[in-house]
Scaffold this active site. Structure first.
Site, PDB file in Angstrom:
ATOM      1  CB  SER A   5       0.940   1.794  -1.455  1.00 36.27           C
ATOM      2  OG  SER A   5      -0.147   2.029  -0.590  1.00 36.27           O
TER       3      SER A   5
ATOM      4  CE1 TYR B  23      -0.286  -3.319  -1.112  1.00 36.57           C
ATOM      5  CE2 TYR B  23      -1.271  -1.499   0.098  1.00 36.57           C
ATOM      6  CZ  TYR B  23      -0.659  -1.994  -1.040  1.00 36.57           C
ATOM      7  OH  TYR B  23      -0.429  -1.148  -2.112  1.00 36.57           O
TER       8      TYR B  23
ATOM      9  CE  LYS C  72       2.925  -2.233  -1.517  1.00 40.91           C
ATOM     10  NZ  LYS C  72       3.788  -2.160  -2.711  1.00 40.91           N
TER      11      LYS C  72
END
Length: 261
Positions: free
Chosen positions: A135, A148, A152
């Site tokens: 991502s 997140y 990530k």
């Protein structure tokens, strides 16, 4: 690069980007194992692509071990491993620690645990292909989900480490870094996610197309949204300006959400 006859494992393959990858690899002639927590979704995609479904949780060491053992029984050799499963819980610094732990287990440790099992035979053979769905949050950040954003970044760092350490021994590593993609994960972000990513959101098949273009060009970073390269450069060269811009976006989100309540 030909994938005819290659053994490919895709985690989170029951929907979204994972399902798009399964379809594309199968169309290229690969033998695909579709792994997902959702049994029905895994079985539906596996049936569609002529592959094999695996139902399990890659958030645990046992789950990753069972997946790889099962895939080897099915495929003989695992040539490509797509670490695609991910979770994106809402929250900031006050997010409960068990939620932080799950995000780290799924988004980072699932990659580490898979690599630990995959690397010995790959290094012995002198080839292997590890694809991490990271991502753009791993290159930049994402507002509204500290777990997140942080995990990530970790996923990207591990993919970079793998490539830097083993590239000369035949390991190919790629990090797939899209912004918004029209999946259930984007829907779960609610109005804030739609405000940030909705206008530029793409379909999962476009992510698969970008990956295969990057494979042809032998590129580590896969950027389905090309503008992310400019954002990444701005973050590195003008961090205060970039952070100011992100904070401006945060204030815009807060104003929009305040007006909608």
């Amino acid at each position: 690069m030909s994938f005819s006859g290659a053994g490919v494992v895709i985690t989170g393959g029951g929907g979204g980007i994972g399902a798009a990858l399964a379809r594309r690899f199968a169309a290229e002639g690969a033998r695909v194992v579709v792994a997902d927590l959702n049994a029905g979704a895994a079985e539906d995609v596996a049936k569609e692509v002529g592959g094999t479904a695996f139902v399990g949780d890659v958030a645990t060491e046992d789950g990753v071990t069972r997946l790889i053992e099962s895939a080897r029984e099915t495929l003989g050799e695992i040539d490509v491993y797509c670490a695609n499963a991910g979770v994106a819980p809402h929250g900031g610094e006050d997010t409960p620690e068990d939620v932080w732990a799950r995000a780290w287990d799924v988004n980072v440790m699932a990659h580490v645990r898979a690599a630990k099992l995959l690397m010995p035979p790959w290094l012995e053979r002198g080839k292997g292909h590890f694809i991490a769905t990271v991502s753009a949050a791993g290159l930049l950040t994402i507002l509204g989900s500290a777990p997140y954003a942080v995990s990530k970044h970790g996923a990207l760092a591990f993919a970079e480490w793998l490539s830097a350490t083993y590239r000369h021994r035949g390991l190919k590593v790629q990090a797939v870094c899209p912004q918004g993609v029209r999946t259930a994960m984007l829907e779960d972000t609610g109005p804030a996610g739609e405000l940030i990513m909705g206008a530029s959101a793409i379909e999962p098949v476009q992510v698969a197309d970008a990956l295969f273009q990057a494979i042809e060009e032998d590129r580590f970073l896969v950027l389905p949204h090309p503008e992310v390269a400019d954002y990444y450069a701005a973050r590195a060269t003008h961090p205060d300006r970039w952070l100011g811009g992100m904070n401006k976006l945060q204030r815009k989100i807060e104003q929009a959400l305040g007006e909608s309540t």
